[in-house]
Design an enzyme around this catalytic site. Sequence first.
Site, PDB file in Angstrom:
ATOM      1  N   HIS A 122       7.255   6.345 -16.616  1.00  0.00           N
ATOM      2  CA  HIS A 122       7.362   5.096 -15.840  1.00  0.00           C
ATOM      3  C   HIS A 122       6.615   3.957 -16.547  1.00  0.00           C
ATOM      4  O   HIS A 122       5.399   4.057 -16.757  1.00  0.00           O
ATOM      5  CB  HIS A 122       6.783   5.319 -14.436  1.00  0.00           C
ATOM      6  CG  HIS A 122       6.916   4.135 -13.538  1.00  0.00           C
ATOM      7  ND1 HIS A 122       5.847   3.552 -12.892  1.00  0.00           N
ATOM      8  CD2 HIS A 122       8.008   3.406 -13.183  1.00  0.00           C
ATOM      9  CE1 HIS A 122       6.267   2.530 -12.158  1.00  0.00           C
ATOM     10  NE2 HIS A 122       7.579   2.413 -12.327  1.00  0.00           N
ATOM     11  N   HIS A 168      12.581  -4.165 -11.120  1.00  0.00           N
ATOM     12  CA  HIS A 168      13.518  -3.057 -10.894  1.00  0.00           C
ATOM     13  C   HIS A 168      14.939  -3.507 -10.606  1.00  0.00           C
ATOM     14  O   HIS A 168      15.851  -2.694 -10.618  1.00  0.00           O
ATOM     15  CB  HIS A 168      13.021  -2.177  -9.750  1.00  0.00           C
ATOM     16  CG  HIS A 168      11.733  -1.486 -10.058  1.00  0.00           C
ATOM     17  ND1 HIS A 168      10.521  -2.029  -9.727  1.00  0.00           N
ATOM     18  CD2 HIS A 168      11.474  -0.307 -10.678  1.00  0.00           C
ATOM     19  CE1 HIS A 168       9.552  -1.210 -10.129  1.00  0.00           C
ATOM     20  NE2 HIS A 168      10.104  -0.168 -10.709  1.00  0.00           N
ATOM     21  N   ARG A 226       1.188  -0.319  14.588  1.00  0.00           N
ATOM     22  CA  ARG A 226       0.206   0.015  15.601  1.00  0.00           C
ATOM     23  C   ARG A 226       0.939   0.180  16.936  1.00  0.00           C
ATOM     24  O   ARG A 226       1.335  -0.799  17.580  1.00  0.00           O
ATOM     25  CB  ARG A 226      -0.844  -1.118  15.671  1.00  0.00           C
ATOM     26  CG  ARG A 226      -2.208  -0.702  16.234  1.00  0.00           C
ATOM     27  CD  ARG A 226      -2.173  -0.530  17.725  1.00  0.00           C
ATOM     28  NE  ARG A 226      -3.444  -0.049  18.272  1.00  0.00           N
ATOM     29  CZ  ARG A 226      -3.590   1.151  18.826  1.00  0.00           C
ATOM     30  NH1 ARG A 226      -2.577   2.008  18.880  1.00  0.00           N
ATOM     31  NH2 ARG A 226      -4.741   1.503  19.354  1.00  0.00           N
ATOM     32  N   CYS A 246      -4.562  -6.463  13.428  1.00  0.00           N
ATOM     33  CA  CYS A 246      -5.038  -5.716  14.588  1.00  0.00           C
ATOM     34  C   CYS A 246      -6.520  -6.029  14.805  1.00  0.00           C
ATOM     35  O   CYS A 246      -7.279  -6.193  13.850  1.00  0.00           O
ATOM     36  CB  CYS A 246      -4.849  -4.217  14.343  1.00  0.00           C
ATOM     37  SG  CYS A 246      -5.355  -3.226  15.757  1.00  0.00           S
ATOM     38  N   TYR A 263      -9.659  -4.699  23.989  1.00  0.00           N
ATOM     39  CA  TYR A 263      -9.518  -5.891  23.156  1.00  0.00           C
ATOM     40  C   TYR A 263     -10.386  -7.051  23.623  1.00  0.00           C
ATOM     41  O   TYR A 263      -9.929  -8.170  23.814  1.00  0.00           O
ATOM     42  CB  TYR A 263      -8.032  -6.310  23.066  1.00  0.00           C
ATOM     43  CG  TYR A 263      -7.195  -5.258  22.396  1.00  0.00           C
ATOM     44  CD1 TYR A 263      -7.429  -4.915  21.060  1.00  0.00           C
ATOM     45  CD2 TYR A 263      -6.211  -4.559  23.081  1.00  0.00           C
ATOM     46  CE1 TYR A 263      -6.692  -3.915  20.439  1.00  0.00           C
ATOM     47  CE2 TYR A 263      -5.464  -3.566  22.458  1.00  0.00           C
ATOM     48  CZ  TYR A 263      -5.717  -3.253  21.149  1.00  0.00           C
ATOM     49  OH  TYR A 263      -4.989  -2.270  20.533  1.00  0.00           O
TER      50      TYR A 263
END
Length: 466
Positions: free
Chosen positions: A37, A62, A134, A181, A320
């Site tokens: 590669h 690619h 999440r 998050c 939260y």
Amino acid sequence: APSSAPEEVGRHRSLAERVWVTYGREVFDITDFVELHPGGKSKVLLAAGGALEPFWAMYAVHSQAHVLEILQAYKVGELSPEEQSQATQGDPYSGDPPRHPALQVNSLKPFNAEPPAELLTENYLTPNQLFFKRNHLPVPAVDAASYRLQVEGPGGRVLALSLPELKRRFPKHEVTVTLQCAGNRRSEMSRVRQVKGLEWGVAAISTARWGGVRLRDVLAHAGYREEEGEAGEQHVCFEGLDKDLSGVAYGASIPYRTAMGRGADVLLAYEMNGEELPRDHGYPLRVVVPGVVGARNVKWLGRVSVSPEESPSHWQQNDYKGFSPAVDWDTVDFTTAPAIQELPVQSAITDPAPGATVPPGELTVKGYAWSGGGRGVVRVDVSLDGGRTWRVAELTGEEQQPGRAWAWRLWQLTAPVPPGATELDIVCKAVDASYNVQPDTVEPIWNLRGVLSNAWHRVTVTLAED
Ligand SMILES: Nc1nc2c(c(=O)[nH]1)N[C@H]1C(S)=C(S)[C@@H](COP(=O)(O)O)O[C@H]1N2
Ligand SMILES: [Mo]
């Protein structure tokens, strides 16, 4: 060609187990190519066991015909059509979609995962398959044809809007937004004192170009006016279609002015990076609240309403929220703290990885920086000596309108390695448009839930000998 299930492909992730990848429906055994590669062995191994597409989206070299030709030589079969195995019946998570094996899984059921940190900064937009995921509950199976978004208007009249209707009736709006998050970098808090929650690293954050309709337009259509927010605190409440076993849906709310203010960019999104919204990210429709904590960006959106109260959801009321380091699980009173909305300024180092060995001479450090509330990042400082001396990193990525800087900046710094050093204590810290800075250590911001973890990020690396 023999057919293989995705799980079978997923078992081939190392030279010992052989390295399989997929492209479209085709399966390839590229074990013998790994050493060949051009981009290096470690890079190609990141795709092992899964799809090449998100990596090829990152590394544009690619997209040339001869690359596909090389790949064809390694073809060993095709993906079998997806089918439910008997063993998974009765498991509420058996209908979850397939995921890319490059993701680092923090919890399988519900599915929570982040990409390898060094991949985050390879691309300004995070490919969908690598975008952090999440979920609190199983991914609901939503039939797009019968899907209706319920919007409760003033006086309780409920509109039911189909997807084609939403797309036809409201102008399409696109915004590049970073989602983070509240628990991003939580594992650093747990190192100070154990906290309760998933042990996220630095990659519970990602960026996408979202396409959809403005929530503001939909609420206006339902009969709401911008001024209505001025009469007193109002909230726009969202309910997901994902439900727990007792039938309680995920829910959250945002202040009315966040949704309805002039120039508000809050979206009901049906597209992510130009593709149909993936199932893990809320198919067919999700809320995207720029500048606001991930938790309010409700996925699989079922219902929108306006209320003088915040969402009654557990995740709005009893989770939260931030607390003093003095508060523990015996003394915490969730009614005393406001729900997290806009997040504080954040940055982290994504490359080199902690514990890496780096060559002497010159070092390139990479990372991301972002702040909540549309406050742009104006500067990132990087230190190679634990914070004694600093250099200013180069910011890359889109510059955005003041007050509407919803997406991160990537940054990098190339600097000479201090001569004679055997180890480097690399540190980064960002400054936002309001000159807010990150705290230097974790201890003073430690909180029992491990949210809002935004201290200076530190990575220690070893220098290779000359
Ligand atoms: N319906 C629903 N919406 C949700 C969640 C969820 O579990 N259910 N998780 C929230 C949390 S905590 C975060 S951080 C983001 C994550 O979005 P992502 O999975 O697209 O990255 O979605 C939010 N929206
Ligand atoms: Mo979250």
